[in-house]
Write a protein that holds these residues in place. Structure first.
Motif, short mmCIF file in Angstrom:
data_model
loop_
_atom_site.label_atom_id
_atom_site.label_comp_id
_atom_site.label_asym_id
_atom_site.label_seq_id
_atom_site.Cartn_x
_atom_site.Cartn_y
_atom_site.Cartn_z
N ARG B 131 25.11 6.81 -39.59
CA ARG B 131 26.22 7.65 -39.15
C ARG B 131 26.80 8.52 -40.26
O ARG B 131 27.50 9.47 -40.00
CB ARG B 131 27.34 6.78 -38.59
N CYS B 132 26.54 8.17 -41.50
CA CYS B 132 27.20 8.90 -42.59
C CYS B 132 26.23 9.06 -43.75
O CYS B 132 25.47 8.14 -44.05
CB CYS B 132 28.44 8.13 -43.03
N GLY B 133 26.23 10.21 -44.37
CA GLY B 133 25.36 10.47 -45.52
C GLY B 133 26.10 10.33 -46.84
O GLY B 133 25.58 10.73 -47.88
N LEU B 134 27.31 9.79 -46.79
CA LEU B 134 28.08 9.53 -48.01
C LEU B 134 28.20 10.80 -48.86
O LEU B 134 27.93 10.78 -50.06
CB LEU B 134 27.42 8.41 -48.82
N CYS B 135 28.57 11.90 -48.21
CA CYS B 135 28.50 13.19 -48.88
C CYS B 135 29.67 13.45 -49.82
O CYS B 135 29.67 14.42 -50.57
CB CYS B 135 28.40 14.32 -47.87
N GLU B 137 32.73 14.37 -49.18
CA GLU B 137 33.81 15.24 -48.72
C GLU B 137 33.66 15.38 -47.21
O GLU B 137 32.85 16.17 -46.74
CB GLU B 137 33.70 16.61 -49.39
N CYS B 138 34.39 14.59 -46.51
CA CYS B 138 34.14 14.46 -45.08
C CYS B 138 34.61 15.67 -44.29
O CYS B 138 35.73 16.15 -44.46
CB CYS B 138 34.80 13.19 -44.54
N ILE B 139 33.75 16.15 -43.43
CA ILE B 139 34.07 17.32 -42.61
C ILE B 139 34.08 16.99 -41.12
O ILE B 139 33.99 17.88 -40.29
CB ILE B 139 33.05 18.45 -42.85
N LEU B 140 34.20 15.71 -40.81
CA LEU B 140 34.12 15.31 -39.40
C LEU B 140 35.18 15.99 -38.53
O LEU B 140 34.98 16.15 -37.34
CB LEU B 140 34.24 13.78 -39.27
N CYS B 147 28.70 13.59 -37.34
CA CYS B 147 28.32 14.09 -38.67
C CYS B 147 27.02 14.90 -38.64
O CYS B 147 25.95 14.35 -38.40
CB CYS B 147 28.15 12.93 -39.64
N ILE B 149 25.69 16.35 -41.19
CA ILE B 149 24.95 16.21 -42.45
C ILE B 149 23.87 15.16 -42.32
O ILE B 149 22.75 15.35 -42.76
CB ILE B 149 25.92 15.90 -43.59
#
Ligand code: SF4
Ligand code: SF4
Lengths: 307, 223
Positions: B131-135, B137-140, B147, B149
């Motif tokens: 569910r998350c790419g640990l980027c 800076e979350c843009i959800l 996500c 990304i």
């Protein structure tokens, strides 16, 4: 005129343009590109050079563009964001311009899992829309993506983008096209059209939003070689719609190649009647030799000269 | 949580081939929840390794222990008494963080027993999804809580690409197109206009491309 592109000149003069496509080879010999350019240059106004099409390693689109130029053609280099980050993209843009390229088509690119290096690490540092904006900012703002100013000659590209009226969500396709135009796309080449009804609906929405006045929309066509190819397109190519009617026409044909050409010519003639369509892009994958026949039969030969 | 899965037994066995005694260390954190590296899996792995080596006529002695977490020094401390001189290798059933924490601490051959996969969650019993790419800076908030990304195969921020059809991603007919999900959700929320904003290139320096990241909370530091 924003650029020295011949394609831009013809479009702005109101000609119904014809572009073609050349797939660079999977080796380092340019003879095929030179041969195809010689064959096509009087029949198309510009030629796309695909960029590692279907994620298969091929001679680079920029290098191929140089061969096209030397053989007297007008190249449109395709550039995908799959294989390069923003540093490499901009570097290649500067290089391509210095070598005489004047048109670039900005693409996401097919996913690497479809190609011959499925275990490759893809890049996707920027997306195709961000690439459009990068090319525009280099040209019109003389700025790199980081905001730094270009101190010398800026690359002045005629900027192309792709649109696929046959992908989903359908209603968002036109909005996404608008987004690409807002980002800086000057011309649009569409995915191959087989489903004319859906394309007509797409163009109606395009006209409603006035997008055909903001960018030149070039409709994609593809001559089918066989019923098998038609079926494959229908079933296995993502983002493509091929109506059953076309498949059955190909199946019933005594000479499928001639039928494929006939369908393609009919489509081109139909596209010419749609308001807002500024030209056709003929994608004859592995069958480039057929393009002159199609162009002649569609009544689009000889091609206009750009004054 | 972090989702991991077991490496094939033969691979793990190969990594400790020369050792006569190994310490097999489980983790009570994420990998317990995703049934890859908890107490139970630790016992099973140790038994399987012993059996395999017995068949090969090269018996293996194992010591098993499961820490509450391997990514916290205070728990790793508790391993001290098990790491005796005769332990020739440590097999960690934690994510890559746990393996590194053990390797940093002990001058021993530490090997991973798991493949660390992604940050995800349980969608049904036995099925976990990324569910998350640990980027960094979350843009959800720009994409209706979906996500792009990590869930869009091309990490497109201004999607969807031309391969999206019938709600599925071009890469795999089983995978929902993230941008179809985003479109549907934004439409339901009456916020489609937000998708018309041109999203600029992402600042990947907040992601892994900035080198190893560090989060410091001065307010809770002890020193
Ligand atoms: S935007 Fe970044 S932080 Fe947020 S879910 Fe996606 S990858 Fe994770
Ligand atoms: S089909 Fe959808 S999820 Fe897959 S790459 Fe394209 S936009 Fe992303």
């Amino acid at each position: 005129m924003k650029t020295e592109s011949k394609l831009e000149k013809l479009l702005s003069q109101g000609h119904f343009v014809v572009s073609g496509e050349i797939g660079p080879p999977k080796h380092a010999n340019p003879e095929g590109i030179q041969k195809h350019t010689a064959l096509l240059k009087d029949y198309v106004d510009a030629m796309n050079l695909t960029d590692n099409q279907t994620a298969i390693v091929r001679l680079s689109s920029i290098a191929a563009g140089v061969h096209v130029l030397q053989a007297g053609g007008e190249p449109i280099i395709q550039m995908t964001v799959r294989d390069r980050n923003r540093i490499a993209l901009q570097s290649d843009l500067l290089g391509a311009y210095s070598l005489g390229m004047r048109n670039v088509l900005c693409l996401s690119g097919d996913h690497q899992s479809f190609g011959n290096h499925p275990t490759a690490k893809n890049v996707h540092d920027v997306d195709s829309l961000q690439l459009i904006k990068i090319v525009k900012d280099l040209r019109d703002e003389k700025k790199f993506a980081c905001g730094e100013e270009l101190k010398g000659n800026e690359p002045r590209f005629f900027i192309g983008a792709a649109a696929n009226p046959f992908a989903d969500p359908f209603e968002f396709r036109v909005l996404r096209l608008e987004k690409k135009i807002n980002a800086g796309a000057d011309f649009i080449q569409t995915q191959c059209i087989f489903d004319m009804e859906r394309f007509e609906r797409f163009m109606a929405m395009v006209r409603e939003r006035g997008l055909h006045k903001k960018a030149h929309i070039i409709a994609g066509v593809m001559p089918l070689k066989s019923a098998k190819a038609a079926k494959y397109m229908q079933q296995s190519v993502a983002g493509m719609i091929v109506p059953d009617e076309i498949v059955s026409r190909m199946e019933k044909a005594a000479d499928p190649r001639a039928e494929g050409v006939a369908i393609c010519v009919e489509q081109i003639k139909h596209l010419q009647t749609i308001e807002g369509v500024a030209g056709v892009h003929i994608m004859a994958v592995m069958w480039e030799e057929i393009i002159p026949t199609i162009v002649k039969e569609a009544g689009l030969y000889p091609r206009p000269k750009a004054e | 949580m972090i989702i991991a899965e077991s490496k094939p037994l033969a691979e793990v066995a190969g990594l400790i081939q020369g050792a006569r005694k190994v310490l097999v260390v489980g983790c009570g954190g994420c990998v317990t929840v995703c049934l890859a590296g908890g107490e139970k899996e630790t016992g099973i792995l140790a038994a399987a390794l012993r059996l395999l080596r017995q068949k090969e006529g090269n018996p293996l002695e194992t010591v098993e222990v499961t820490l509450t977490r391997q990514c916290d020094p205070e728990y790793v401390d508790m391993l001290e008494k098990y790491v005796t001189d005769d332990v020739e290798a440590i097999v960690s059933l934690a994510c890559g963080v746990g393996v590194q924490f053990l390797a940093e601490r002990y001058n021993k051959w530490v090997v991973p027993a798991l493949n660390t996969k992604f940050a995800g969650g349980t969608v049904e019993h036995g099925v976990w999804e990324e569910r998350c790419g640990l980027c960094g800076e979350c843009i959800l908030y720009k994409t209706g809580g979906i996500c792009p990304i990590i869930r869009c195969s091309k990490s497109i921020l201004n999607g969807p690409c031309g391969g999206s059809q019938n709600g599925k991603c071009e890469v795999n007919p089983e995978t929902p197109c993230a941008w179809q999900l985003i479109y549907d959700r934004m439409q339901a929320l009456g916020k489609l206009d937000l998708l018309m904003e041109i999203q600029p290139p992402k600042d990947w320096s907040k992601s892994r491309d900035g080198g190893p990241r560090k989060v410091v909370r001065e307010d809770v530091r002890l020193a």
